[in-house]
Design a protein around this motif. Structure first.
Motif, PDB file in Angstrom:
ATOM      1  N   GLY A  67       0.792  -1.229   0.000  1.00  0.00           N
ATOM      2  CA  GLY A  67       0.000   0.000   0.000  1.00  0.00           C
ATOM      3  C   GLY A  67       0.818   1.269   0.000  1.00  0.00           C
ATOM      4  N   GLY A  68       2.124   1.219   0.033  1.00  0.00           N
ATOM      5  CA  GLY A  68       2.935   2.417  -0.093  1.00  0.00           C
ATOM      6  C   GLY A  68       3.176   3.147   1.212  1.00  0.00           C
ATOM      7  N   THR A  69       3.868   4.280   1.136  1.00  0.00           N
ATOM      8  CA  THR A  69       4.236   5.068   2.311  1.00  0.00           C
ATOM      9  C   THR A  69       3.005   5.545   3.070  1.00  0.00           C
ATOM     10  N   GLY A  70       3.051   5.405   4.386  1.00  0.00           N
ATOM     11  CA  GLY A  70       1.966   5.894   5.229  1.00  0.00           C
ATOM     12  C   GLY A  70       0.759   4.989   5.267  1.00  0.00           C
ATOM     13  N   ALA A  71       0.834   3.828   4.636  1.00  0.00           N
ATOM     14  CA  ALA A  71      -0.326   2.957   4.559  1.00  0.00           C
ATOM     15  C   ALA A  71      -0.307   1.856   5.600  1.00  0.00           C
ATOM     16  N   THR A  72       0.483   2.027   6.638  1.00  0.00           N
ATOM     17  CA  THR A  72       0.494   1.019   7.695  1.00  0.00           C
ATOM     18  C   THR A  72      -0.771   1.123   8.515  1.00  0.00           C
ATOM     19  N   SER A  73      -1.230   0.016   9.017  1.00  0.00           N
ATOM     20  CA  SER A  73      -2.459  -0.009   9.796  1.00  0.00           C
ATOM     21  C   SER A  73      -2.289   0.765  11.087  1.00  0.00           C
ATOM     22  N   GLY A  74      -3.385   1.396  11.522  1.00  0.00           N
ATOM     23  CA  GLY A  74      -3.363   2.160  12.755  1.00  0.00           C
ATOM     24  C   GLY A  74      -3.461   1.298  13.989  1.00  0.00           C
ATOM     25  N   GLY A  75      -3.362  -0.024  13.844  1.00  0.00           N
ATOM     26  CA  GLY A  75      -3.426  -0.917  14.998  1.00  0.00           C
ATOM     27  C   GLY A  75      -4.825  -1.414  15.241  1.00  0.00           C
ATOM     28  N   ALA A 117      -6.082  -2.107  -0.150  1.00  0.00           N
ATOM     29  CA  ALA A 117      -6.138  -0.902   0.676  1.00  0.00           C
ATOM     30  C   ALA A 117      -5.825  -1.299   2.107  1.00  0.00           C
ATOM     31  N   PRO A 118      -4.536  -1.531   2.423  1.00  0.00           N
ATOM     32  CA  PRO A 118      -4.166  -1.954   3.778  1.00  0.00           C
ATOM     33  C   PRO A 118      -4.721  -0.994   4.831  1.00  0.00           C
ATOM     34  N   GLY A 119      -5.297  -1.548   5.890  1.00  0.00           N
ATOM     35  CA  GLY A 119      -5.888  -0.733   6.941  1.00  0.00           C
ATOM     36  C   GLY A 119      -7.327  -0.355   6.690  1.00  0.00           C
ATOM     37  N   ALA A 120      -7.915  -0.788   5.570  1.00  0.00           N
ATOM     38  CA  ALA A 120      -9.291  -0.414   5.233  1.00  0.00           C
ATOM     39  C   ALA A 120     -10.291  -1.022   6.214  1.00  0.00           C
ATOM     40  N   VAL A 121     -11.328  -0.244   6.520  1.00  0.00           N
ATOM     41  CA  VAL A 121     -12.358  -0.694   7.458  1.00  0.00           C
ATOM     42  C   VAL A 121     -13.755  -0.703   6.841  1.00  0.00           C
ATOM     43  N   ALA A 122     -13.942  -0.071   5.670  1.00  0.00           N
ATOM     44  CA  ALA A 122     -15.250  -0.046   5.020  1.00  0.00           C
ATOM     45  C   ALA A 122     -15.060   0.183   3.529  1.00  0.00           C
ATOM     46  N   ARG A 142      -9.899   3.937   5.471  1.00  0.00           N
ATOM     47  CA  ARG A 142      -8.954   3.128   6.228  1.00  0.00           C
ATOM     48  C   ARG A 142      -8.336   3.920   7.363  1.00  0.00           C
ATOM     49  N   VAL A 143      -7.833   3.175   8.327  1.00  0.00           N
ATOM     50  CA  VAL A 143      -7.149   3.754   9.471  1.00  0.00           C
ATOM     51  C   VAL A 143      -5.659   3.587   9.234  1.00  0.00           C
ATOM     52  N   VAL A 144      -4.957   4.708   9.060  1.00  0.00           N
ATOM     53  CA  VAL A 144      -3.522   4.682   8.761  1.00  0.00           C
ATOM     54  C   VAL A 144      -2.810   5.765   9.554  1.00  0.00           C
ATOM     55  N   SER A 145      -1.521   5.587   9.739  1.00  0.00           N
ATOM     56  CA  SER A 145      -0.750   6.549  10.526  1.00  0.00           C
ATOM     57  C   SER A 145      -0.637   7.908   9.854  1.00  0.00           C
ATOM     58  N   ALA A 146      -0.817   7.964   8.544  1.00  0.00           N
ATOM     59  CA  ALA A 146      -0.663   9.220   7.808  1.00  0.00           C
ATOM     60  C   ALA A 146      -1.865  10.144   7.934  1.00  0.00           C
ATOM     61  N   GLN A 199      -8.844   7.783   6.309  1.00  0.00           N
ATOM     62  CA  GLN A 199      -8.362   8.185   4.991  1.00  0.00           C
ATOM     63  C   GLN A 199      -9.237   7.544   3.915  1.00  0.00           C
ATOM     64  N   LEU A 200      -9.776   8.377   3.025  1.00  0.00           N
ATOM     65  CA  LEU A 200     -10.550   7.881   1.899  1.00  0.00           C
ATOM     66  C   LEU A 200      -9.616   7.636   0.726  1.00  0.00           C
ATOM     67  N   VAL A 201      -9.685   6.437   0.151  1.00  0.00           N
ATOM     68  CA  VAL A 201      -8.838   6.093  -0.986  1.00  0.00           C
ATOM     69  C   VAL A 201      -9.679   5.514  -2.098  1.00  0.00           C
ATOM     70  N   GLU A 202      -9.192   5.662  -3.333  1.00  0.00           N
ATOM     71  CA  GLU A 202      -9.785   4.980  -4.474  1.00  0.00           C
ATOM     72  C   GLU A 202      -8.935   3.759  -4.775  1.00  0.00           C
ATOM     73  N   VAL A 203      -9.579   2.625  -4.909  1.00  0.00           N
ATOM     74  CA  VAL A 203      -8.884   1.349  -5.060  1.00  0.00           C
ATOM     75  C   VAL A 203      -9.009   0.854  -6.495  1.00  0.00           C
ATOM     76  N   ALA A 204      -7.900   0.389  -7.065  1.00  0.00           N
ATOM     77  CA  ALA A 204      -7.908  -0.172  -8.408  1.00  0.00           C
ATOM     78  C   ALA A 204      -6.882  -1.288  -8.496  1.00  0.00           C
ATOM     79  N   LYS A 205      -7.168  -2.273  -9.275  1.00  0.00           N
ATOM     80  CA  LYS A 205      -6.289  -3.422  -9.425  1.00  0.00           C
ATOM     81  C   LYS A 205      -4.948  -2.995 -10.048  1.00  0.00           C
ATOM     82  N   GLY A 206      -3.867  -3.489  -9.470  1.00  0.00           N
ATOM     83  CA  GLY A 206      -2.558  -3.286 -10.059  1.00  0.00           C
ATOM     84  C   GLY A 206      -1.857  -1.997  -9.688  1.00  0.00           C
TER      85      GLY A 206
END
Length: 321
Positions: A68-76, A235-240, A256-260, A265-272
């Motif tokens: 998921g890239g920089t800042g995409a670590t789960s918030g725990g 979308a690592p850390g995604a909750v809905a 998702r819940v992320v440290s950043a 954080q609202l993200v748009e998800v796409a394959k690849g």
């Protein structure tokens, strides 16, 4: 000539489809092909194209999601299925719900018609609710269960003031309340889109197409009514999760819940590709599972506990309702 014949055929098909939908509604059993906003969207759902990657059986174990890239670590915290739902019709009207459980009950339903500034509580037709779907300003249906956890469908024609007698779920989509790895689909009574992993959220676009959010942050797609599922992004850390058809294309969003982000954080998800960050929404800290997302053609909605946040346009600017 071939083009004119094909066009005439499509028009005839849509005319028949709209007629069948009207009959279903008069019978009090909402069709899964009833569009959320207008009959125009029926054509969009028909022309949407699912992912073309090799399908997998519903029982296959889901691989671990990407980084998921920089800042995409789960918030725990442990990922849990969504228990606070929101389902919007447009920028003004939406339903929100608490799922409750089959054994303990506790389902709640609320309706807003003023963009989330106020909510009216309505009686839940059953102990537990796994889905609520508005059809227009007064008609809606829910899928829920009683103590035996058998999913049934309940329809209302008066904004939830009264509910018709329950019917079997035919051609519908819903997470199973007693089995977090399973979902009910038009083709499978107990599909496992995430393999042995829990399904956190489920969002459909038609009677054949839907996506599931898995506990590892991966998103999977089916285009055949839930018989097979393919990778559709991470979308690592995604909750809905929420999706829609826009310009004849599938658009997928997750919060998702992320440290950043101090909030969600609202993200748009796409394959690849790495999930594209759309916005950081200043949602107060709430337990996982109590955040819901709904995106329509005219607005985005996030519920967090009893708080509501809404956005218009490109979903980059959110306000507390």
């Amino acid at each position: 000539m071939k083009s004119r014949v094909a066009t005439a055929g499509l028009v005839a098909f849509l005319a028949v489809d709209v007629g069948l939908v009207a009959l279903a509604l008069r019978a009090g059993r909402p069709s899964e092909d009833v569009p959320v906003t207008s009959t125009t969207r029926t054509a969009e759902l028909i022309t949407s194209t699912p992912a073309t990657s090799t399908p997998r059986a519903t029982s296959t174990t889901r691989p671990t999601g990407g980084s998921g890239g920089t800042g995409a670590t789960s918030g725990g915290g442990k990922a849990v299925p969504v228990s606070r739902l929101v389902s919007a019709l447009d920028a003004a009207t939406a339903w929100r719900a608490t799922t409750g459980t089959c054994d303990r009950g506790g389902a709640t339903l609320e309706l807003t018609t003023d963009g989330g500034q106020s909510w009216t509580k309505v009686r839940s037709p059953t102990r537990a609710v796994t889905r609520v779907q508005p059809l227009d300003s007064t008609r809606a249906f829910t899928i829920g269960a009683g103590a035996d956890c058998t999913l049934k469908q309940y329809a209302s024609r008066d904004a939830g003031q009264t509910w018709q007698a329950p019917t079997a779920v035919v051609g519908g989509w819903a997470r199973r309340l007693d089995e977090p790895t399973q979902v009910l689909t038009p083709k499978e009574s107990a599909a496992t889109p995430c393999g042995d992993g829990a399904v956190l959220d489920l969002s459909r676009t038609s009677a054949s197409q839907a996506q599931a959010l898995c506990a590892d942050g991966s998103v999977v797609l089916t285009g055949d009514g839930g018989s097979t599922w393919t990778d559709s992004g991470d979308a690592p850390g995604a909750v809905a999760l929420s999706n829609l058809i826009a310009d004849n294309s599938l658009k997928t969003y997750a919060v998702r819940v992320v440290s950043a982000c101090k909030g969600v954080q609202l993200v748009e998800v796409a394959k690849g590709r790495t999930a594209d960050v759309v916005a950081c929404v200043a949602v107060p800290n709430v337990p996982r599972g109590e955040v819901g997302l709904s995106v329509t053609e005219s607005a985005g909605w996030i519920v967090a506990g009893n708080q509501t946040f809404r956005a218009r346009g490109d979903l980059t600017s959110w306000k507390h309702a």
